[in-house]
Enzyme design. Structure first.
Site, PDB file in Angstrom:
ATOM      1  CE  LYS A 292      -3.989  -1.805   2.620  1.00  0.00           C
ATOM      2  NZ  LYS A 292      -4.982  -1.586   1.567  1.00  0.00           N
ATOM      3  NE  ARG A 366     -10.896  -9.742  -2.038  1.00  0.00           N
ATOM      4  CZ  ARG A 366     -11.180  -8.795  -2.918  1.00  0.00           C
ATOM      5  NH1 ARG A 366     -11.503  -9.096  -4.162  1.00  0.00           N
ATOM      6  NH2 ARG A 366     -11.150  -7.516  -2.557  1.00  0.00           N
TER       7      ARG A 366
HETATM    8  N1  BES Z   1      -8.267  -3.716   4.336  1.00  0.00           N
HETATM    9  C1  BES Z   1      -8.394  -3.305   2.990  1.00  0.00           C
HETATM   10  C2  BES Z   1      -9.701  -2.546   2.730  1.00  0.00           C
HETATM   11  C3  BES Z   1      -9.858  -1.203   3.390  1.00  0.00           C
HETATM   12  C4  BES Z   1      -9.474  -0.054   2.749  1.00  0.00           C
HETATM   13  C5  BES Z   1     -10.441  -1.113   4.644  1.00  0.00           C
HETATM   14  C6  BES Z   1      -9.653   1.169   3.361  1.00  0.00           C
HETATM   15  C7  BES Z   1     -10.609   0.098   5.254  1.00  0.00           C
HETATM   16  C8  BES Z   1     -10.232   1.249   4.619  1.00  0.00           C
HETATM   17  C9  BES Z   1      -8.369  -4.517   2.073  1.00  0.00           C
HETATM   18  O1  BES Z   1      -7.580  -5.567   2.492  1.00  0.00           O
HETATM   19  C10 BES Z   1      -7.806  -4.073   0.771  1.00  0.00           C
HETATM   20  O2  BES Z   1      -6.667  -3.703   0.744  1.00  0.00           O
HETATM   21  N2  BES Z   1      -8.624  -4.096  -0.266  1.00  0.00           N
HETATM   22  C11 BES Z   1      -8.209  -3.698  -1.551  1.00  0.00           C
HETATM   23  C12 BES Z   1      -8.697  -4.711  -2.551  1.00  0.00           C
HETATM   24  C13 BES Z   1      -8.137  -4.514  -3.935  1.00  0.00           C
HETATM   25  C14 BES Z   1      -6.671  -4.824  -3.957  1.00  0.00           C
HETATM   26  C15 BES Z   1      -8.904  -5.417  -4.871  1.00  0.00           C
HETATM   27  C16 BES Z   1      -8.816  -2.328  -1.825  1.00  0.00           C
HETATM   28  O3  BES Z   1      -9.964  -2.098  -1.425  1.00  0.00           O
HETATM   29  O4  BES Z   1      -8.121  -1.493  -2.382  1.00  0.00           O
HETATM   30 MN    MN Z   2      -5.562  -5.404   1.870  1.00  0.00          MN
END
Ligand code: BES
Ligand code: MN
Ligand code: ZN
Length: 514
Positions: A292, A366
């Site tokens: 990230k 997931r």
């Molecule tokens: N934990 C994150 C989702 C999230 C983002 C929660 C912001 C709370 C605030 C999750 O694991 C994630 O990183 N999701 C990705 C999925 C993508 C790579 C398909 C996302 O939402 O960007």
């Molecule tokens: Mn994630």
């Protein structure tokens, strides 16, 4: 310090307290009930302020009066309840949280209140008392474990914390016939608020403290306190069960992963009367190799909020003891990059034999939930609710006003909506149309773990559906609702504890037969 809420019999105009809270619906010019009695005892001071236009009764409006010895209470707060047509228990929760923080800011250590809305407001006494307990206790919540002076000096109400906080709140009721209902409402509200505060604590702790091991410790403490069975599945047992999706995420971290299983047996003779609560417990989500960006990454300490709410709901359920069997499963691990971390393109096999191509290691929630759902199915659970901070897309779609809901069972979704109507936590269903399934089709495996930019929250749920199999299943995406950006009503900036109260209410409602 945590405040206590109690009920006392008596006339509020005779009640000695540093502050007495009464209320007013918007548009009322001649207050009646408890507010009317206090107004008369104050020689019409409240109705005069209404006539002046200073008190309007709007929801969120708070007016402080000093009684100057005219009644035993030193101060009176008139709390606006908003329009009578819009009034509900959520308004009571809102007002109770706002009032409690307001009086804490004034340095008051205790106060008394009437049961808002229990008369002309049309709420029953128990519901009003429950909402007062929840709103007050949750609104006063503070997390200052890591302040060396423990004073909360940087709190966002700007008041500083020279005071010791509020120790006690009393609901004063003249009608002896309502006292039992008020007392029962306070007792349920206190259990739900304390459980929610446990969820908040778990989320607010930083990730260097709240590791998967610490989450398991928290679950053990809950199990011992309210009498639940506890099983903690470690890496070796995960391997034996073939939990390749969960293990794939965990392999990049030095912290040992834990699949935490809490069991409450409220109807042991009827195993078919069951509910499984499955929580995402990513104690820190760096994104893994699909790292990230640095901005706001610290918020990913809260990526275990779903798991926290499941531990907290199990505490509430163990205390309230509904006639239903409930199992809480929390898939706890870090998502870290490193020499052992999984790579984009890796293929993992979940416990049910289905294969997943890992396109993006940041879509890890997931993956861990897939195996937790499989394991719940292997325990014979036929009704499943999972809770996860799963997708950033959900924050874009619904913001922080409500939780996204998806699933394969209209009936269970309706049950959750009904529980939410009672708890004041809101849910909005997104469509699980078959058309979305092709977005996660993989060239090499049964599915891939991301579906591109379209319908990101729904494609995540489509993957989970493959692991719920034939159980009734609903997925709750709390990415937006798990934290609050400012304090308002029962919410305090930081973790919300959502949807702890709804999950507990769901178990209670299902036990009562729907
Ligand atoms: N934990 C994150 C989702 C999230 C983002 C929660 C912001 C709370 C605030 C999750 O694991 C994630 O990183 N999701 C990705 C999925 C993508 C790579 C398909 C996302 O939402 O960007
Ligand atoms: Mn994630
Ligand atoms: Zn995540």
């Amino acid at each position: 310090m945590t405040a206590t809420v109690n009920v006392a019999a008596g006339d509020i105009t005779d009640f000695a307290t540093p502050a007495l809270v009464v209320n007013l619906f918007q548009g009322v010019t001649q207050p009646s009930g408890g507010t009317g009695a206090v107004d008369r005892a104050l020689d019409g001071a409240i109705s005069a302020l209404i006539a002046d236009g200073e008190i309007k009764g709007k929801l969120g409006e708070l007016t402080l009066l000093h009684t100057m010895g005219r009644i035993p209470a030193s101060r009176v707060v008139v709390a606006g309840l908003g329009k009578a047509d819009n009034f509900d228990a959520a308004a009571v929760r809102r007002v109770s949280g706002d009032v409690a923080r307001f009086l804490r800011g004034k340095g008051v250590s205790e106060f008394a209140t009437i049961a808002h809305g229990a008369g002309i407001g049309g709420l029953d006494a128990g519901e009003s008392a429950q909402a007062i307990a929840e709103g007050t206790l949750l609104g006063l919540y503070q997390f200052d474990t890591y302040r060396s002076n423990g004073s909360g000096a940087d709190d966002d109400d700007g008041a500083g914390r020279a005071d010791a906080g509020i120790a006690s709140v009393v609901i004063v009721e003249r009608d002896a016939g309502s006292l039992d209902a008020l007392t029962a409402g306070v007792s349920v509200g206190t259990v739900l608020a304390e459980s929610t505060m446990l969820a908040r604590d778990l989320v607010n702790h930083p990730a260097n403290v709240m590791t998967p091991t610490r989450m398991a410790d928290a679950a053990r403490e809950v199990a011992e306190t309210v009498g639940l069975e506890l099983d903690i599945i470690d890496r070796d047992r995960m391997t034996e069960h073939g939990m390749g999706a969960l293990l794939g995420v965990a392999q990049g971290s030095e912290e040992p992963p834990k699949l935490i299983v809490l069991t409450y047996r409220g109807d042991p003779d009827h195993p078919e009367n069951n509910l499984g609560l499955v929580g995402k417990g990513i104690t820190f989500d760096t994104g893994g190799i699909s790292l990230k960006p640095a901005a706001n990454m610290e918020a990913m300490k809260g990526d275990m909020a779903g798991g926290a709410s499941v531990i907290a709901a199990m505490r509430a359920i163990g205390s309230l003891q509904p006639r239903i069997n409930v199992t809480g499963l929390i898939a706890a691990t870090e998502n870290m990059p490193g020499g052992k971390a999984q790579r984009p393109g890796d293929v993992v096999t979940a416990m049910n034999g289905k294969t997943i191509e890992v396109i993006n290691t940041d879509a890890e929630g997931r993956l861990v939930l897939a195996d937790a759902l499989c394991y719940a199915r292997s325990l014979g659970i036929t009704r499943l609710v999972d809770v996860a901070t799963l997708t950033g897309a959900m924050v874009v779609t619904l913001g922080k006003a409500c939780t996204g809901m998806m699933g394969n069972s209209a009936g269970l979704a309706k049950d959750i909506s009904a529980a939410g109507d009672r708890s004041g936590e809101r849910f909005w269903e997104l469509p699980m149309l078959e058309d979305y399934r092709e977005l996660i089709r993989s060239d090499v495996a049964d599915m891939k773990n991301t579906g591109g930019r379209q319908a990101g929250s729904i494609t995540a749920a489509m993957l989970l559906r493959e692991f719920a199999e034939d159980a009734d299943w609903v997925h709750l995406d709390i990415a937006g609702t798990s934290t609050a950006s400012s304090s308002k009503g029962h919410l305090v900036k930081g973790a919300t504890g959502v949807p702890t109260r709804t999950l507990a209410q769901l178990a209670v409602n299902l036990a009562d037969g729907g």
